[in-house]
Design a protein around this motif. Structure first.
Motif, PDB file in Angstrom:
ATOM      1  N   ALA A 127       4.881  -0.155   1.599  1.00  0.00           N
ATOM      2  CA  ALA A 127       5.065  -0.660   2.962  1.00  0.00           C
ATOM      3  C   ALA A 127       4.001  -0.088   3.876  1.00  0.00           C
ATOM      4  CB  ALA A 127       6.444  -0.270   3.484  1.00  0.00           C
ATOM      5  N   SER A 128       3.672  -0.855   4.906  1.00  0.00           N
ATOM      6  CA  SER A 128       2.773  -0.358   5.951  1.00  0.00           C
ATOM      7  C   SER A 128       3.349  -0.753   7.300  1.00  0.00           C
ATOM      8  CB  SER A 128       1.360  -0.915   5.777  1.00  0.00           C
ATOM      9  OG  SER A 128       1.372  -2.313   5.883  1.00  0.00           O
ATOM     10  N   LEU A 129       3.311   0.179   8.217  1.00  0.00           N
ATOM     11  CA  LEU A 129       3.815  -0.019   9.572  1.00  0.00           C
ATOM     12  C   LEU A 129       2.659   0.209  10.532  1.00  0.00           C
ATOM     13  CD1 LEU A 129       6.951   2.209   9.065  1.00  0.00           C
ATOM     14  CD2 LEU A 129       6.926  -0.258   9.063  1.00  0.00           C
ATOM     15  N   THR A 130       2.554  -0.648  11.544  1.00  0.00           N
ATOM     16  CA  THR A 130       1.443  -0.566  12.492  1.00  0.00           C
ATOM     17  C   THR A 130       1.967  -0.762  13.904  1.00  0.00           C
ATOM     18  OG1 THR A 130      -0.040  -1.514  10.858  1.00  0.00           O
ATOM     19  CG2 THR A 130      -0.783  -1.555  13.119  1.00  0.00           C
ATOM     20  N   LYS A 131       1.465   0.046  14.820  1.00  0.00           N
ATOM     21  CA  LYS A 131       1.779  -0.142  16.236  1.00  0.00           C
ATOM     22  C   LYS A 131       0.512   0.119  17.033  1.00  0.00           C
ATOM     23  CE  LYS A 131       4.697   1.316  20.006  1.00  0.00           C
ATOM     24  NZ  LYS A 131       5.791   2.175  20.436  1.00  0.00           N
ATOM     25  N   ARG A 171      -0.360   4.242  12.628  1.00  0.00           N
ATOM     26  CA  ARG A 171      -0.349   3.593  11.319  1.00  0.00           C
ATOM     27  C   ARG A 171       0.415   4.487  10.327  1.00  0.00           C
ATOM     28  NH1 ARG A 171      -2.519  -0.052  13.831  1.00  0.00           N
ATOM     29  NH2 ARG A 171      -4.677  -0.641  13.905  1.00  0.00           N
ATOM     30  N   MET A 172       1.227   3.825   9.489  1.00  0.00           N
ATOM     31  CA  MET A 172       1.946   4.562   8.452  1.00  0.00           C
ATOM     32  C   MET A 172       1.954   3.744   7.177  1.00  0.00           C
ATOM     33  SD  MET A 172       5.750   6.109   8.568  1.00  0.00           S
ATOM     34  CE  MET A 172       6.084   7.552   7.597  1.00  0.00           C
ATOM     35  N   GLY A 183       3.894   9.223   1.679  1.00  0.00           N
ATOM     36  CA  GLY A 183       2.960   8.456   2.492  1.00  0.00           C
ATOM     37  C   GLY A 183       2.341   9.294   3.588  1.00  0.00           C
ATOM     38  N   THR A 184       1.520   8.650   4.410  1.00  0.00           N
ATOM     39  CA  THR A 184       0.863   9.325   5.531  1.00  0.00           C
ATOM     40  C   THR A 184       1.007   8.489   6.793  1.00  0.00           C
ATOM     41  OG1 THR A 184      -1.254   8.279   5.051  1.00  0.00           O
ATOM     42  CG2 THR A 184      -0.879  10.440   4.072  1.00  0.00           C
ATOM     43  N   ALA A 185       0.987   9.191   7.912  1.00  0.00           N
ATOM     44  CA  ALA A 185       1.011   8.538   9.218  1.00  0.00           C
ATOM     45  C   ALA A 185      -0.128   9.115  10.055  1.00  0.00           C
ATOM     46  CB  ALA A 185       2.344   8.768   9.913  1.00  0.00           C
ATOM     47  N   THR A 186      -0.841   8.254  10.764  1.00  0.00           N
ATOM     48  CA  THR A 186      -1.911   8.699  11.655  1.00  0.00           C
ATOM     49  C   THR A 186      -1.716   8.080  13.035  1.00  0.00           C
ATOM     50  OG1 THR A 186      -3.352   6.887  10.975  1.00  0.00           O
ATOM     51  CG2 THR A 186      -3.611   8.961   9.799  1.00  0.00           C
TER      52      THR A 186
END
Length: 140
Positions: free
Chosen positions: A38-42, A66-67, A100-103
């Motif tokens: 999964a990828s999450l974006t804001k 981004r995650m 995972g990673t989040a930036t």
């Protein structure tokens, strides 16, 4: 002879109908090996203006978050359809071993207009990074 054929025909119909009803009452089950990706974006842009005396100050901030998540190993899930028109039951409803990673990064710009104002100032926020390991997700 005709009576015997009629009895056999009625018996066969009862057997088929009974078999169909028994099959409909039995829950249907399917098992899958599931991996999660999964990828999450804001992204955001916000501007706010205020007036102080002769100066109009506008503060504009932009940024992004981004995650990305992935399961490190597959999970085995069973989906059971108990009744038509209802969502299936998931057992166990958990995907394990997720990492995972989040930036996050962005900038803030302040613009002052009017006589005797400071002018423009831009500040870039240092990027931040976080990691996740060994998490679980419950499916609903």
């Amino acid at each position: 002879m005709l009576r015997r054929v009629g009895v056999l025909l009625v018996g066969a119909c009862v057997l088929v109908l009974g078999w169909g009803a028994a099959g409909a009452a039995t829950p249907k089950r399917a098992v899958f090996t599931v991996t999660l990706r999964a990828s999450l974006t804001k992204d955001w842009t916000v501007a706010r203006s205020t007036v102080q005396g002769d100066c109009t100050e506008t503060i504009a901030s932009t940024g992004e978050w981004r995650m990305g998540l992935t399961s490190r190993r597959p999970s085995r899930l069973a989906f059971t359809l108990v009744r038509r028109g209802r969502p299936p039951r998931i057992s166990p409803a958990v995907v394990r071993s997720i990492g995972g990673t989040a930036t996050q990064g962005g900038s803030v710009r302040t613009l002052s207009r009017g006589p005797g104002c400071d002018g423009s100032l831009r500040r870039t926020c240092a990027p931040q990074r976080a990691t996740v390991r060994g998490s679980t997700v419950r499916l609903t």
